[in-house]
Design a protein around this motif. Structure first.
Motif, PDB file in Angstrom:
ATOM      1  N   GLU A  17      48.461  43.292  36.092  1.00  0.00           N
ATOM      2  CA  GLU A  17      47.640  43.740  34.952  1.00  0.00           C
ATOM      3  C   GLU A  17      48.386  44.821  34.159  1.00  0.00           C
ATOM      4  O   GLU A  17      48.339  44.831  32.930  1.00  0.00           O
ATOM      5  CB  GLU A  17      46.287  44.281  35.431  1.00  0.00           C
ATOM      6  CG  GLU A  17      45.437  43.312  36.231  1.00  0.00           C
ATOM      7  CD  GLU A  17      44.910  42.113  35.437  1.00  0.00           C
ATOM      8  OE1 GLU A  17      44.949  42.142  34.194  1.00  0.00           O
ATOM      9  OE2 GLU A  17      44.482  41.145  36.075  1.00  0.00           O
ATOM     10  N   HIS A  46      44.340  44.246  23.013  1.00  0.00           N
ATOM     11  CA  HIS A  46      44.535  43.427  24.203  1.00  0.00           C
ATOM     12  C   HIS A  46      45.278  44.227  25.281  1.00  0.00           C
ATOM     13  O   HIS A  46      44.980  44.131  26.469  1.00  0.00           O
ATOM     14  CB  HIS A  46      45.322  42.173  23.821  1.00  0.00           C
ATOM     15  CG  HIS A  46      45.027  40.997  24.686  1.00  0.00           C
ATOM     16  ND1 HIS A  46      44.746  39.757  24.200  1.00  0.00           N
ATOM     17  CD2 HIS A  46      44.976  40.886  26.028  1.00  0.00           C
ATOM     18  CE1 HIS A  46      44.528  38.936  25.212  1.00  0.00           C
ATOM     19  NE2 HIS A  46      44.670  39.595  26.327  1.00  0.00           N
ATOM     20  N   GLU A  50      43.944  45.126  29.099  1.00  0.00           N
ATOM     21  CA  GLU A  50      44.667  44.873  30.352  1.00  0.00           C
ATOM     22  C   GLU A  50      44.756  46.143  31.190  1.00  0.00           C
ATOM     23  O   GLU A  50      44.670  46.095  32.416  1.00  0.00           O
ATOM     24  CB  GLU A  50      46.071  44.319  30.084  1.00  0.00           C
ATOM     25  CG  GLU A  50      46.096  42.994  29.364  1.00  0.00           C
ATOM     26  CD  GLU A  50      45.408  41.859  30.121  1.00  0.00           C
ATOM     27  OE1 GLU A  50      45.136  41.991  31.318  1.00  0.00           O
ATOM     28  OE2 GLU A  50      45.138  40.832  29.482  1.00  0.00           O
ATOM     29  N   HIS A  53      41.580  46.353  32.905  1.00  0.00           N
ATOM     30  CA  HIS A  53      41.553  45.420  34.053  1.00  0.00           C
ATOM     31  C   HIS A  53      42.276  46.046  35.247  1.00  0.00           C
ATOM     32  O   HIS A  53      41.857  45.903  36.393  1.00  0.00           O
ATOM     33  CB  HIS A  53      42.265  44.090  33.717  1.00  0.00           C
ATOM     34  CG  HIS A  53      41.605  43.286  32.647  1.00  0.00           C
ATOM     35  ND1 HIS A  53      42.177  42.171  32.083  1.00  0.00           N
ATOM     36  CD2 HIS A  53      40.409  43.449  32.018  1.00  0.00           C
ATOM     37  CE1 HIS A  53      41.365  41.676  31.158  1.00  0.00           C
ATOM     38  NE2 HIS A  53      40.299  42.434  31.096  1.00  0.00           N
ATOM     39  N   GLU A  94      48.575  34.235  30.157  1.00  0.00           N
ATOM     40  CA  GLU A  94      47.189  34.230  30.647  1.00  0.00           C
ATOM     41  C   GLU A  94      46.963  33.132  31.687  1.00  0.00           C
ATOM     42  O   GLU A  94      46.217  33.329  32.644  1.00  0.00           O
ATOM     43  CB  GLU A  94      46.195  34.093  29.488  1.00  0.00           C
ATOM     44  CG  GLU A  94      46.099  35.334  28.612  1.00  0.00           C
ATOM     45  CD  GLU A  94      45.701  36.593  29.389  1.00  0.00           C
ATOM     46  OE1 GLU A  94      44.974  36.499  30.395  1.00  0.00           O
ATOM     47  OE2 GLU A  94      46.163  37.680  28.997  1.00  0.00           O
ATOM     48  N   GLN A 127      39.046  35.514  32.802  1.00  0.00           N
ATOM     49  CA  GLN A 127      40.197  34.636  32.547  1.00  0.00           C
ATOM     50  C   GLN A 127      39.791  33.388  31.769  1.00  0.00           C
ATOM     51  O   GLN A 127      40.564  32.893  30.953  1.00  0.00           O
ATOM     52  CB  GLN A 127      40.901  34.261  33.857  1.00  0.00           C
ATOM     53  CG  GLN A 127      41.837  35.345  34.369  1.00  0.00           C
ATOM     54  CD  GLN A 127      42.720  35.978  33.309  1.00  0.00           C
ATOM     55  OE1 GLN A 127      42.584  37.154  33.012  1.00  0.00           O
ATOM     56  NE2 GLN A 127      43.604  35.214  32.699  1.00  0.00           N
ATOM     57  N   GLU A 130      39.685  34.655  28.253  1.00  0.00           N
ATOM     58  CA  GLU A 130      41.013  35.002  27.729  1.00  0.00           C
ATOM     59  C   GLU A 130      41.828  33.744  27.423  1.00  0.00           C
ATOM     60  O   GLU A 130      42.512  33.682  26.419  1.00  0.00           O
ATOM     61  CB  GLU A 130      41.762  35.885  28.724  1.00  0.00           C
ATOM     62  CG  GLU A 130      41.059  37.200  28.927  1.00  0.00           C
ATOM     63  CD  GLU A 130      41.955  38.410  28.761  1.00  0.00           C
ATOM     64  OE1 GLU A 130      43.146  38.304  29.030  1.00  0.00           O
ATOM     65  OE2 GLU A 130      41.424  39.445  28.352  1.00  0.00           O
TER      66      GLU A 130
HETATM   67 FE1  OFO Z   1      44.624  38.999  30.230  1.00  0.00          FE
HETATM   68  O1  OFO Z   1      43.976  39.233  31.913  1.00  0.00           O
HETATM   69 FE2  OFO Z   1      43.854  40.737  32.755  1.00  0.00          FE
HETATM   70  O2  OFO Z   1      42.883  39.967  34.051  1.00  0.00           O
END
Ligand code: OFO
Length: 168
Positions: A17, A46, A50, A53, A94, A127, A130
């Motif tokens: 990530e 984006h 991440e 995440h 991805e 996911q 994404e």
């Molecule tokens: Fe683009 O993904 Fe993190 O999980």
């Protein structure tokens, strides 16, 4: 309490990530340098997503009695060829991440760690979104090709998309 095996697997995902965040940050810089403001803000957001995440995993590992590791990251490329190539790279990336999440989910089942299995369901759904977002953008850019006017409009579309879809 996490088993050592699960802790290690989660730490690997933390690194993935973090590297994803770096890749999208490099894409943002590349797009911004070429004056594509919409694509750049999409990539900046984006990249932030991440990182979020990654942090979610870090906190989970620490809360469950493990030790989240902050690893050295490999440097992403500085340029991406064309916008079409860049979005293809994003899509492939991805798909790779989805595969890693699936592998992780599989390990939790084998280890009978249902708490981590449950936690990872958020990533499974994320996911799906994404991949579908990346596929939609890729379809659009494939229609445009390298047409300058088309790319200008595409940049505006991506800008609107970014403004109406704040990071999750
Ligand atoms: Fe683009 O993904 Fe993190 O999980």
């Amino acid at each position: 309490m996490l088993s050592q095996k699960i802790e290690n697997a989660l730490n690997k995902q933390i690194k993935i990530e973090a590297e994803s965040s770096q890749v999208y940050l490099a894409m943002a810089c590349w797009a911004e340098n070429q004056g594509f403001e919409g694509v750049a803000s999409f990539m900046y957001e984006h990249s932030d997503e991440e990182r979020m995440h990654m942090l979610k995993l870090v906190k989970f590992v620490n809360e469950r009695g493990g030790h989240a590791k902050v690893s050295a990251l490999s440097a992403p490329p500085a340029s991406f060829g064309s916008f079409k190539e860049m979005f293809q790279t994003l899509f492939n990336h991805e798909v790779m991440v989805s595969q890693k999440i699936n592998d992780l989910v599989h390990i939790t089942l084998k280890e009978r760690d249902y708490a981590t299995h449950n936690f990872l369901q958020w990533y499974v759904s994320e996911q799906i979104e994404e991949e579908s977002l990346a596929r939609n953008i890729l379809d659009k850019i494939n229609l445009i090709g390298d047409d300058k006017g088309g790319l200008y409009m595409f940049d505006n579309d991506v800008k609107i998309l970014t403004e109406t879809n704040p990071p999750v």
